[in-house]
Design a protein around this motif. Structure first.
Motif, PDB file in Angstrom:
ATOM      1  N   GLU A   1     -11.982  -6.725  29.111  1.00 22.13           N
ATOM      2  CA  GLU A   1     -12.771  -6.018  30.114  1.00 22.13           C
ATOM      3  C   GLU A   1     -12.062  -5.373  31.009  1.00 22.13           C
ATOM      4  O   GLU A   1     -12.098  -4.047  31.416  1.00 22.13           O
ATOM      5  CB  GLU A   1     -13.581  -7.304  31.072  1.00 22.13           C
ATOM      6  N   VAL A   2     -10.722  -5.707  31.158  1.00 24.66           N
ATOM      7  CA  VAL A   2      -9.830  -5.031  32.196  1.00 24.66           C
ATOM      8  C   VAL A   2      -9.188  -3.655  31.245  1.00 24.66           C
ATOM      9  O   VAL A   2      -9.035  -2.786  31.790  1.00 24.66           O
ATOM     10  CB  VAL A   2      -8.449  -5.967  32.402  1.00 24.66           C
ATOM     11  N   LEU A   3      -9.434  -4.146  29.895  1.00 23.75           N
ATOM     12  CA  LEU A   3      -8.635  -2.820  28.946  1.00 23.75           C
ATOM     13  C   LEU A   3      -9.627  -1.698  29.167  1.00 23.75           C
ATOM     14  O   LEU A   3      -9.211  -0.530  28.570  1.00 23.75           O
ATOM     15  CB  LEU A   3      -8.352  -3.315  27.646  1.00 23.75           C
ATOM     16  N   LEU A   4     -10.843  -1.657  29.582  1.00 23.69           N
ATOM     17  CA  LEU A   4     -11.957  -0.848  29.319  1.00 23.69           C
ATOM     18  C   LEU A   4     -11.817   0.186  30.644  1.00 23.69           C
ATOM     19  O   LEU A   4     -11.999   1.313  30.585  1.00 23.69           O
ATOM     20  CB  LEU A   4     -13.293  -1.295  29.363  1.00 23.69           C
ATOM     21  N   GLU A   5     -10.837  -0.182  31.698  1.00 20.00           N
ATOM     22  CA  GLU A   5     -10.493   0.567  32.638  1.00 20.00           C
ATOM     23  C   GLU A   5      -9.929   1.916  32.022  1.00 20.00           C
ATOM     24  O   GLU A   5      -8.972   2.062  31.494  1.00 20.00           O
ATOM     25  CB  GLU A   5      -9.405   0.272  33.691  1.00 20.00           C
ATOM     26  N   GLY A   6     -10.364   3.176  32.637  1.00 17.01           N
ATOM     27  CA  GLY A   6      -9.974   4.339  32.065  1.00 17.01           C
ATOM     28  C   GLY A   6     -11.242   5.113  31.401  1.00 17.01           C
ATOM     29  O   GLY A   6     -11.083   6.088  30.606  1.00 17.01           O
ATOM     30  N   GLY A   7     -12.168   4.055  31.193  1.00 14.94           N
ATOM     31  CA  GLY A   7     -13.410   4.668  30.499  1.00 14.94           C
ATOM     32  C   GLY A   7     -13.319   4.566  28.938  1.00 14.94           C
ATOM     33  O   GLY A   7     -14.037   5.248  28.276  1.00 14.94           O
ATOM     34  N   PHE A   8     -12.396   3.693  28.264  1.00 18.89           N
ATOM     35  CA  PHE A   8     -12.135   3.592  26.807  1.00 18.89           C
ATOM     36  C   PHE A   8     -13.500   3.413  26.318  1.00 18.89           C
ATOM     37  O   PHE A   8     -14.177   2.491  26.516  1.00 18.89           O
ATOM     38  CB  PHE A   8     -10.936   2.862  26.619  1.00 18.89           C
ATOM     39  N   GLY A   9     -13.755   4.004  25.149  1.00 21.10           N
ATOM     40  CA  GLY A   9     -14.883   3.938  24.277  1.00 21.10           C
ATOM     41  C   GLY A   9     -14.578   2.562  23.103  1.00 21.10           C
ATOM     42  O   GLY A   9     -15.498   2.481  22.403  1.00 21.10           O
ATOM     43  N   GLY A  10     -13.388   2.188  23.092  1.00 17.76           N
ATOM     44  CA  GLY A  10     -13.136   0.917  22.390  1.00 17.76           C
ATOM     45  C   GLY A  10     -11.798   0.600  22.893  1.00 17.76           C
ATOM     46  O   GLY A  10     -11.080   0.970  23.440  1.00 17.76           O
ATOM     47  N   VAL A  11     -11.695  -0.978  22.164  1.00 12.30           N
ATOM     48  CA  VAL A  11     -10.582  -1.440  22.350  1.00 12.30           C
ATOM     49  C   VAL A  11     -10.276  -2.116  21.084  1.00 12.30           C
ATOM     50  O   VAL A  11     -11.070  -2.321  20.295  1.00 12.30           O
ATOM     51  CB  VAL A  11     -10.615  -2.796  23.384  1.00 12.30           C
ATOM     52  N   LYS A  12      -8.881  -2.373  20.799  1.00 10.98           N
ATOM     53  CA  LYS A  12      -8.474  -3.177  19.385  1.00 10.98           C
ATOM     54  C   LYS A  12      -7.974  -4.596  19.821  1.00 10.98           C
ATOM     55  O   LYS A  12      -7.162  -4.780  20.484  1.00 10.98           O
ATOM     56  CB  LYS A  12      -7.418  -2.483  18.619  1.00 10.98           C
ATOM     57  N   MET A  13      -8.453  -5.730  19.050  1.00  6.12           N
ATOM     58  CA  MET A  13      -7.960  -7.011  19.210  1.00  6.12           C
ATOM     59  C   MET A  13      -7.206  -7.280  17.834  1.00  6.12           C
ATOM     60  O   MET A  13      -7.400  -6.761  16.886  1.00  6.12           O
ATOM     61  CB  MET A  13      -9.015  -7.976  19.604  1.00  6.12           C
ATOM     62  N   ARG A  14      -6.405  -8.197  17.958  1.00  2.00           N
ATOM     63  CA  ARG A  14      -5.463  -8.484  16.861  1.00  2.00           C
ATOM     64  C   ARG A  14      -5.930 -10.122  16.295  1.00  2.00           C
ATOM     65  O   ARG A  14      -6.518 -10.795  17.024  1.00  2.00           O
ATOM     66  CB  ARG A  14      -4.078  -9.065  17.116  1.00  2.00           C
ATOM     67  N   LEU A  15      -6.030 -10.185  14.914  1.00  2.00           N
ATOM     68  CA  LEU A  15      -6.758 -11.270  14.254  1.00  2.00           C
ATOM     69  C   LEU A  15      -5.516 -11.826  13.314  1.00  2.00           C
ATOM     70  O   LEU A  15      -4.457 -11.385  13.291  1.00  2.00           O
ATOM     71  CB  LEU A  15      -7.959 -10.931  13.355  1.00  2.00           C
ATOM     72  N   GLY A  16      -5.975 -13.168  12.827  1.00  2.00           N
ATOM     73  CA  GLY A  16      -5.011 -13.708  12.073  1.00  2.00           C
ATOM     74  C   GLY A  16      -4.239 -15.068  12.664  1.00  2.00           C
ATOM     75  O   GLY A  16      -3.339 -15.552  12.432  1.00  2.00           O
ATOM     76  N   ARG A  17      -5.478 -15.532  13.371  1.00  6.42           N
ATOM     77  CA  ARG A  17      -5.103 -16.988  14.018  1.00  6.42           C
ATOM     78  C   ARG A  17      -4.860 -18.009  13.063  1.00  6.42           C
ATOM     79  O   ARG A  17      -5.483 -17.833  11.978  1.00  6.42           O
ATOM     80  CB  ARG A  17      -6.207 -17.293  15.089  1.00  6.42           C
ATOM     81  N   PRO A  18      -4.728 -19.139  13.067  1.00  5.27           N
ATOM     82  CA  PRO A  18      -4.482 -20.183  11.867  1.00  5.27           C
ATOM     83  C   PRO A  18      -5.775 -20.400  11.197  1.00  5.27           C
ATOM     84  O   PRO A  18      -5.790 -20.583   9.964  1.00  5.27           O
ATOM     85  CB  PRO A  18      -4.115 -21.466  12.820  1.00  5.27           C
ATOM     86  N   THR A  19      -6.688 -20.251  11.842  1.00  5.04           N
ATOM     87  CA  THR A  19      -8.144 -20.666  11.201  1.00  5.04           C
ATOM     88  C   THR A  19      -9.146 -19.405  11.336  1.00  5.04           C
ATOM     89  O   THR A  19      -9.174 -18.901  12.431  1.00  5.04           O
ATOM     90  CB  THR A  19      -9.022 -21.882  11.599  1.00  5.04           C
ATOM     91  N   LEU A  20     -10.020 -19.364  10.507  1.00  3.57           N
ATOM     92  CA  LEU A  20     -10.921 -18.396  10.582  1.00  3.57           C
ATOM     93  C   LEU A  20     -12.082 -18.711  11.729  1.00  3.57           C
ATOM     94  O   LEU A  20     -12.569 -17.760  12.545  1.00  3.57           O
ATOM     95  CB  LEU A  20     -11.898 -18.266   9.254  1.00  3.57           C
ATOM     96  N   GLU A  21     -12.416 -19.934  12.144  1.00  6.68           N
ATOM     97  CA  GLU A  21     -13.113 -20.202  13.198  1.00  6.68           C
ATOM     98  C   GLU A  21     -12.552 -19.715  14.395  1.00  6.68           C
ATOM     99  O   GLU A  21     -13.417 -19.245  15.337  1.00  6.68           O
ATOM    100  CB  GLU A  21     -13.381 -21.814  13.062  1.00  6.68           C
ATOM    101  N   GLN A  22     -11.151 -19.729  14.717  1.00  9.33           N
ATOM    102  CA  GLN A  22     -10.752 -19.394  15.788  1.00  9.33           C
ATOM    103  C   GLN A  22     -10.880 -17.726  15.938  1.00  9.33           C
ATOM    104  O   GLN A  22     -11.079 -17.312  17.075  1.00  9.33           O
ATOM    105  CB  GLN A  22      -9.168 -19.860  15.847  1.00  9.33           C
ATOM    106  N   ASP A  23     -10.420 -17.212  14.878  1.00  8.00           N
ATOM    107  CA  ASP A  23     -10.654 -15.513  14.878  1.00  8.00           C
ATOM    108  C   ASP A  23     -12.079 -15.360  15.266  1.00  8.00           C
ATOM    109  O   ASP A  23     -12.353 -14.392  16.092  1.00  8.00           O
ATOM    110  CB  ASP A  23     -10.390 -15.081  13.631  1.00  8.00           C
ATOM    111  N   LEU A  24     -13.071 -15.950  14.723  1.00  2.72           N
ATOM    112  CA  LEU A  24     -14.663 -15.543  14.834  1.00  2.72           C
ATOM    113  C   LEU A  24     -14.950 -16.015  16.215  1.00  2.72           C
ATOM    114  O   LEU A  24     -15.572 -15.292  16.893  1.00  2.72           O
ATOM    115  CB  LEU A  24     -15.185 -16.679  14.049  1.00  2.72           C
ATOM    116  N   GLU A  25     -14.257 -17.165  16.647  1.00  3.13           N
ATOM    117  CA  GLU A  25     -14.857 -17.425  18.187  1.00  3.13           C
ATOM    118  C   GLU A  25     -14.116 -16.227  19.220  1.00  3.13           C
ATOM    119  O   GLU A  25     -14.714 -15.585  20.292  1.00  3.13           O
ATOM    120  CB  GLU A  25     -13.926 -18.883  18.612  1.00  3.13           C
ATOM    121  N   ALA A  26     -12.908 -15.645  19.038  1.00  8.85           N
ATOM    122  CA  ALA A  26     -12.245 -14.752  19.731  1.00  8.85           C
ATOM    123  C   ALA A  26     -12.912 -13.362  19.665  1.00  8.85           C
ATOM    124  O   ALA A  26     -13.272 -12.732  20.592  1.00  8.85           O
ATOM    125  CB  ALA A  26     -10.776 -14.440  19.480  1.00  8.85           C
ATOM    126  N   VAL A  27     -13.472 -13.077  18.316  1.00  8.33           N
ATOM    127  CA  VAL A  27     -14.172 -11.701  18.417  1.00  8.33           C
ATOM    128  C   VAL A  27     -15.551 -11.555  18.990  1.00  8.33           C
ATOM    129  O   VAL A  27     -15.885 -10.914  19.696  1.00  8.33           O
ATOM    130  CB  VAL A  27     -14.276 -11.385  16.666  1.00  8.33           C
TER     131      VAL A  27
END
Ligand code: SMN
Ligand code: MG
Length: 369
Positions: free
Chosen positions: A162-188
């Protein structure tokens, strides 16, 4: 003289200087490969006959490659004096000197740094911006915010997004590759939920997965509304990318590891990705980017940038299939005029060259060598 034909003189290199700085990052970047807290940047100043000075920087990924690149540049500097400053001539001069060690890694970083500075010097000498030098007009480029959003807990990721949207960005990029798929899914899901619906969410695995695990995770993420999935497997495993592409609807993004335009040519020939993103330092500087953007255009594939947003914004302006500018603020503390993002687009540089000039007080404060 060639075959009795007069070849007009090009400006010569008068002086080259390289400095390594260590700039603290506002938001450390925790990827599946490493946590990056400081940006080691190699700054190059290249003065040509007539007095114009070109500036360029490259992101060195760590202290050791940074020091190696700085040392390499220092050793080349005296030899470069008096050589043609035309970037294509410079590339031809450097090629045999890099041939035995291999034109990759630190060698290609040094080449790109010199190339970027040479193009900047030429643009200054011609009194135009780099975009104009390449036959384009300076243009606003749609940017996504790639600062932060490392492998943190889902709740923290949502707050950060939410903070990263300041400046009106139309997108943000998150990193994935947590130990489990479930953790990645929860973060997404947590990040997607907090973002406005029109906002794009990119996701980057940084090559963390095996082909089998990539197939499992990418299929599971296919309905999460991601704008793209980036580098799920080893960057040059084009066969796996081609197969993965047939299994998911979410666009596949690769390219920050294309080492020169020929790597992009191979990937495009195999139709193994939906989008490409080019790193000016790995693709061979401005000179390499020009060839790469032509290849992307010939294949009608959207092209985004990787890091170094100041020069990339100008290069995207001259790229027919321009897509997204990856925005990071890592060089901001050492720049006289940092790149500005307004309403989600980069503000075009109106002066000459790339607009990259050093804040010398800050450079002194962060200087490594
Ligand atoms: C990335 C990886 C490592 C350093 C910087 C950035 C990442 C990206 O792959 O695409 O931003
Ligand atoms: Mg990436």
């Amino acid at each position: 003289m060639h075959w009795g034909v007069h070849v007009p003189d090009t400006p010569r290199i008068h002086h080259v200087q390289g400095r390594l700085v260590r700039v603290p990052m506002t938001r450390p970047l925790g990827t599946s490969a490493a946590v990056v807290t400081h940006a080691f940047l190699l700054l190059v100043d290249l003065q040509i006959d007539g007095g114009s000075v070109g500036h360029g920087y490259i992101f060195c990924y760590g202290e050791a490659p940074g020091r190696a690149a700085a040392e390499w540049l220092r050793r080349l500097a005296p030899e470069l004096q008096g050589q043609s400053a035309a970037p294509k001539n410079l590339a031809e001069w450097l090629a045999p000197r890099m041939r035995l060690v291999g034109h990759r890694g630190v060698a290609s970083m040094v080449t790109a740094a010199l190339d970027i500075a040479a193009w900047d010097a030429h643009s200054h000498a011609c009194g135009v911006s780099l975009a104009q030098m390449l036959g384009a007009s300076p243009a606003p480029i749609r940017a996504y915010n790639s600062n932060g959003l490392g492998l943190v807990d889902a709740k923290i990721a949502a707050i950060e997004a939410e903070v990263l949207l300041e400046g009106g960005f139309g997108g943000v990029k998150m990193r994935l590759g947590r130990p489990t798929l479930e953790q990645d899914l929860e973060a997404v899901r947590a990040v997607r939920r907090i973002l406005p619906s029109q906002c794009h969410l990119m996701a980057d695995f940084n090559q963390a997965l095996s082909p089998a695990e990539a197939s499992r995770r990418c299929c599971a993420l296919d309905d999460e509304g991601l704008a793209w999935i980036e580098e799920p497997v080893r960057h040059d495993d084009y066969a796996t990318y081609a197969l993965l592409r047939t299994k998911i609807r979410t666009p596949l993004q690769i390219g920050e590891n294309f080492q020169g335009p020929s790597a992009m040519a191979q990937a495009l020939a195999l139709r193994c990705c939906d989008y490409v993103m080019v790193d000016v330092e790995r693709i061979g500087g401005v000179t390499g980017w020009i060839d790469a953007s032509g290849l992307a255009a010939a294949h009608d594939v959207e092209l985004s940038s990787h890091l170094m947003p100041e020069v990339s914004a100008q290069l995207l302006a001259a790229s027919p299939t321009r897509h997204w500018l990856e925005y990071v603020d890592w060089a901001t503390p050492i720049l006289k005029r940092p790149l500005e993002i307004r309403d989600g687009y980069s503000v075009p540089h109106e002066g000459h060259g790339t607009g990259v000039e050093w804040n010398e007080d800050a450079v002194r404060a962060f200087l490594v060598e």
